[in-house]
Design a protein around this motif. Structure first.
Motif, PDB file in Angstrom:
ATOM      1  N   LEU A   1      47.707  34.319  78.532  1.00  0.00           N
ATOM      2  CA  LEU A   1      47.819  34.672  79.195  1.00  0.00           C
ATOM      3  C   LEU A   1      47.548  33.668  80.541  1.00  0.00           C
ATOM      4  CD1 LEU A   1      46.201  37.747  79.602  1.00  0.00           C
ATOM      5  CD2 LEU A   1      48.615  37.759  79.300  1.00  0.00           C
ATOM      6  N   GLU A   2      46.991  32.498  80.099  1.00  0.00           N
ATOM      7  CA  GLU A   2      47.076  30.775  81.025  1.00  0.00           C
ATOM      8  C   GLU A   2      48.464  30.550  80.776  1.00  0.00           C
ATOM      9  OE1 GLU A   2      43.344  28.320  81.495  1.00  0.00           O
ATOM     10  OE2 GLU A   2      43.536  29.715  79.198  1.00  0.00           O
TER      11      GLU A   2
ATOM     12  N   ASP B   1      51.398  32.229  80.776  1.00  0.00           N
ATOM     13  CA  ASP B   1      52.328  33.013  81.178  1.00  0.00           C
ATOM     14  C   ASP B   1      52.109  32.498  83.148  1.00  0.00           C
ATOM     15  OD1 ASP B   1      54.728  35.525  81.687  1.00  0.00           O
ATOM     16  OD2 ASP B   1      52.552  36.436  82.324  1.00  0.00           O
ATOM     17  N   ARG B   2      50.092  32.522  83.557  1.00  0.00           N
ATOM     18  CA  ARG B   2      50.458  31.973  84.985  1.00  0.00           C
ATOM     19  C   ARG B   2      50.778  30.978  85.509  1.00  0.00           C
ATOM     20  NH1 ARG B   2      46.239  29.535  87.227  1.00  0.00           N
ATOM     21  NH2 ARG B   2      45.051  30.138  84.882  1.00  0.00           N
ATOM     22  N   TRP B   3      50.820  29.454  84.245  1.00  0.00           N
ATOM     23  CA  TRP B   3      51.320  28.587  84.735  1.00  0.00           C
ATOM     24  C   TRP B   3      52.572  28.439  84.953  1.00  0.00           C
ATOM     25  CZ3 TRP B   3      48.319  25.910  79.757  1.00  0.00           C
ATOM     26  CH2 TRP B   3      47.274  26.078  80.154  1.00  0.00           C
TER      27      TRP B   3
ATOM     28  N   GLN C   1      54.925  31.233  85.720  1.00  0.00           N
ATOM     29  CA  GLN C   1      55.053  31.367  86.827  1.00  0.00           C
ATOM     30  C   GLN C   1      54.974  30.642  88.510  1.00  0.00           C
ATOM     31  OE1 GLN C   1      52.340  34.963  87.898  1.00  0.00           O
ATOM     32  NE2 GLN C   1      53.707  35.073  89.262  1.00  0.00           N
ATOM     33  N   GLU C   2      53.724  29.986  87.989  1.00  0.00           N
ATOM     34  CA  GLU C   2      53.600  28.746  89.222  1.00  0.00           C
ATOM     35  C   GLU C   2      54.663  27.983  89.017  1.00  0.00           C
ATOM     36  OE1 GLU C   2      50.148  27.643  87.886  1.00  0.00           O
ATOM     37  OE2 GLU C   2      48.693  30.025  88.697  1.00  0.00           O
TER      38      GLU C   2
ATOM     39  N   HIS D   1      56.714  39.228  82.295  1.00  0.00           N
ATOM     40  CA  HIS D   1      56.403  38.181  81.642  1.00  0.00           C
ATOM     41  C   HIS D   1      57.378  37.082  81.941  1.00  0.00           C
ATOM     42  CE1 HIS D   1      52.307  39.678  80.621  1.00  0.00           C
ATOM     43  NE2 HIS D   1      52.716  40.509  80.544  1.00  0.00           N
TER      44      HIS D   1
END
Length: 258
Positions: A38-39, A41-43, A45-46, A71
């Protein structure tokens, strides 16, 4: 639909391809023992947001998934080879991680995937499987050019994978790409030379050899998206977006770091 891009669209495709490659390069460098999917995925997105681009995945809802995907990147670990839905999983030493990313910038999409082993442990069988998909991708790109046919690419890819001893699944493979992520023509990972659509300059293709160590059968995870090997064996996946040119094929998804 098969799109043939004009020179201005091809220039934008190169920008999209470089962005995809650079994001994957960064994610690989950050992915370590203890990293959570999930990290990643967040990276992703950013980085997409910072580049002023759009995700091809977050709202994607095709017939083969329980959509929308929701995602920004596909994350497959070990036996998960395609459409890996990011989940609360922490990477361990020796995990085989596949990252598959498609992004659209200024109206043109690009798609690429990499597989690599996390941490210090490097199981020989996994290293060999990743290498086989990368060699198959190189062979497929070499077979692409104006006047060649889709079957020439498929045959080149399949010949490498078969020689390495891997079963080949033809349900999912490469595809056309352009203003949308998934377009015709379909590019199976095995085929007969001289058959299929004749390649033309301006055509974009995403070529993606993928294999499972001892089976050609997929099963769908309970999340409705992640495709895993039916036997639980390890898997690998390599992908580039290429543009057919007058001189052959140009790889669009190479990182600026290389």
């Amino acid at each position: 639909m098969i799109e043939i891009l004009n020179p201005a669209e091809l220039a934008r495709a190169k920008e999209s391809g470089a962005l995809v490659a650079d994001i994957l390069h960064t994610l690989k460098s950050r992915s370590a023992v203890g990293t959570n999917l999930l990290e990643i995925d967040r990276w992703t997105q950013e980085m997409i947001r910072e580049a002023g681009a759009e995700s091809c995945y977050v709202d994607y809802a095709p017939s083969f998934g329980r959509g929308p995907f929701g995602h920004y990147i596909c994350t497959g670990v070990n036996d998960a080879v395609l459409h890996g839905l990011p989940r609360d999983y922490t990477l361990a030493d020796g995990d085989l991680l596949t990252l598959d990313l498609a992004v659209s910038k200024d109206g043109v999409a690009a798609d690429a995937a990499i597989s690599f082993i996390v941490g210090e442990s490097k199981p020989a069988e996994s290293v060999a499987m990743i290498d086989a998909t990368e060699r198959a991708l190189t062979a497929g790109i070499a077979a692409a050019g104006p006047g060649a046919r889709i079957g020439d690419i498929s045959y080149a890819i399949g010949s490498v994978l078969s020689a390495a001893g891997y079963p080949i699944n033809t349900e999912f493979g490469g595809h056309g790409i352009g203003s949308t992520m998934h377009q015709d023509p379909h590019v199976p990972n095995t085929g007969r030379p001289g058959r299929g659509y004749k390649l033309r300059p301006g055509l974009l293709l995403a070529l993606e050899p993928w294999v499972m160590a001892d089976t050609a059968q997929l099963v769908t995870d309970a999340d409705g998206w992640t495709l895993r090997s039916a036997t639980g064996c390890r898997t690998a996946h390599s992908e580039h977006t290429i543009a057919i040119t007058n001189d052959g094929a140009e790889i669009l998804t190479l990182p600026n770091h290389s």
